[in-house]
Enzyme design. Sequence first.
Site, PDB file in Angstrom:
ATOM      1  N   ASN A 197       0.856  -1.184   0.000  1.00 10.03           N
ATOM      2  CA  ASN A 197       0.000   0.000   0.000  1.00 10.03           C
ATOM      3  C   ASN A 197       0.892   1.234   0.000  1.00 10.03           C
ATOM      4  O   ASN A 197       2.134   1.123   0.023  1.00 10.03           O
ATOM      5  CB  ASN A 197      -0.977  -0.017   1.179  1.00 10.03           C
ATOM      6  CG  ASN A 197      -0.270  -0.083   2.529  1.00 10.03           C
ATOM      7  OD1 ASN A 197       0.820   0.471   2.703  1.00 10.03           O
ATOM      8  ND2 ASN A 197      -0.889  -0.754   3.493  1.00 10.03           N
ATOM      9  N   LEU A 198       0.301   2.406  -0.030  1.00 11.03           N
ATOM     10  CA  LEU A 198       1.101   3.635  -0.127  1.00 11.03           C
ATOM     11  C   LEU A 198       2.059   3.792   1.042  1.00 11.03           C
ATOM     12  O   LEU A 198       3.221   4.184   0.871  1.00 11.03           O
ATOM     13  CB  LEU A 198       0.174   4.853  -0.214  1.00 11.03           C
ATOM     14  CG  LEU A 198      -0.379   5.212  -1.593  1.00 11.03           C
ATOM     15  CD1 LEU A 198      -1.349   6.379  -1.476  1.00 11.03           C
ATOM     16  CD2 LEU A 198       0.739   5.537  -2.573  1.00 11.03           C
ATOM     17  N   ALA A 199       1.577   3.495   2.263  1.00 12.71           N
ATOM     18  CA  ALA A 199       2.430   3.645   3.450  1.00 12.71           C
ATOM     19  C   ALA A 199       3.626   2.704   3.368  1.00 12.71           C
ATOM     20  O   ALA A 199       4.767   3.102   3.679  1.00 12.71           O
ATOM     21  CB  ALA A 199       1.612   3.379   4.714  1.00 12.71           C
ATOM     22  N   GLU A 200       3.410   1.466   2.956  1.00  8.78           N
ATOM     23  CA  GLU A 200       4.499   0.495   2.842  1.00  8.78           C
ATOM     24  C   GLU A 200       5.461   0.888   1.721  1.00  8.78           C
ATOM     25  O   GLU A 200       6.683   0.718   1.846  1.00  8.78           O
ATOM     26  CB  GLU A 200       3.918  -0.896   2.596  1.00  8.78           C
ATOM     27  CG  GLU A 200       3.156  -1.444   3.795  1.00  8.78           C
ATOM     28  CD  GLU A 200       2.234  -2.608   3.451  1.00  8.78           C
ATOM     29  OE1 GLU A 200       1.787  -3.310   4.383  1.00  8.78           O
ATOM     30  OE2 GLU A 200       1.935  -2.802   2.244  1.00  8.78           O
ATOM     31  N   ASP A 265      -6.177  -7.897   1.944  1.00  7.78           N
ATOM     32  CA  ASP A 265      -6.220  -9.360   1.835  1.00  7.78           C
ATOM     33  C   ASP A 265      -7.083  -9.790   0.661  1.00  7.78           C
ATOM     34  O   ASP A 265      -6.742 -10.713  -0.085  1.00  7.78           O
ATOM     35  CB  ASP A 265      -6.777  -9.972   3.123  1.00  7.78           C
ATOM     36  CG  ASP A 265      -5.857  -9.778   4.319  1.00  7.78           C
ATOM     37  OD1 ASP A 265      -4.666  -9.481   4.115  1.00  7.78           O
ATOM     38  OD2 ASP A 265      -6.331  -9.937   5.457  1.00  7.78           O
TER      39      ASP A 265
END
Length: 483
Positions: A197-200, A265
Amino acid sequence: MINLALLQQLSKASVLVVGDVMLDRYFNGDSQRISPEAPVPVVKISKIEDKAGGAANVARNIAHLDGKVGLLGIIGQDSTGDSLLQLLQSEHIESQLVRQHSRPTIAKMRVVSRQQQIVRLDQEESFSSDDAAVLAEKFTAVLPLYDVVLFSDYAKGSLQQVQAMIRQAKAAGKTVLVDPKQADLTVYAGADVITPNLAEFRLAGGQTGSEQQMLDSARAFMHKAELGAILLTRSEQGMSLITATEHHHFPAQVLEVSDVTGAGDTVIATLAVMLSAGFSLPEATELSNLAAGIVVGKVGAATVSPEELAQKLNKHLFRQGEHYQTPYDKVLQHIEFAKKAGERIVFTNGCFDILHAGHVRYLAQAKALGDRLVVGLNADASVARLKGPQRPINSLEDRATVLSSLASVDWVVPFGEDAAENDTPLQLIQQVKPDVLVKGGDYSIDTIVGADFVLQNGGEVQVLTFVDGRSTSKVIRKIQDLS
């Protein structure tokens, strides 16, 4: 254009999920006072609910899409692990779990009152390198059983040997997907697709100041770690599939978000199933985006069914008529999942040889008595025994296809191929255990096959009136007269 015919291949998908498994336990109750011991609410527990969490929730999403799925992870020798194993069995997930003695099964326990989470209690210890080595050994043993390998990393220690397992899977010709958690993406070197995701992505050093920065930094990661593609999930901005030469953006497909829990998920689970079923990567990504749009409109860590996905796809493509005809051997599993979701199951049966207006109205009335309608359909041999050697006019497969295309019909399942079944749906009714049993015509409840069973199990029996002047026999005679 998405190849809609491939949706009927979902039951042939075969995926091994490897990663950090956990049990999500919910303590639900009402809170009406503050404790005299401390300034905290007192919650009177009325229901305790267990759900598969972490990598186990990914596997659950795959099972609900009709894919064959195995789950490889680490749990403890404890009651929490026992509960998780029971959940996996009920969700039709092949357990490949490794049990160890020194650490507990990971559990997330939430106290919820009036749909608000009061507190979360985590029971977890990172698994040791020895535990991870045992998991890697079992990975070698079960790898040949599946076509696609999906690594679900929650940074709990199960995937300490993920690099070696990726190399092994690629050497065996498997497609490898990764839901990453490590900041160093080279840990997942060699994977076909990773889905941060964007944060990761930012934690790994990705730049998101502009679309071009995002593409450049993603491709730098891909080159450095020898990754086939990055599928970047961007919340309300949708999803971006980035390869060395292409970039596809898929806008978010939901109008109202109820809960984003577990959406990631669902995305990677859908991607794995679709790739295993034969869809191209862009097609599989588009379907994953549609699945995400469905699941965030639900409450909790929900899943998506093939029927829901087919319906969403029709709307997305501005077309009607395509549907998902559930394989006969999967119908009982779908019914079980629907019951767990609190849906009311209605059952009726018949030959439905030549579908006419009376049938259509009757089935619509039956569906109105609940949430899902199951139609037990007499097999060809059964129809011949009941109606004569010239029947059926249409084969079982043709009759099932026509019935399945009706908006009122959710599932069709045949019965009566063997004469020993006496051409009645009793055994099927006992398997389905419907909330409502429906029959049309001049029957009395005490003459309806299966009525006693349904009533004894807390269900109800309804008799509906057929439309006057409408019957298959009359239609056949009219055709014969005209010929």
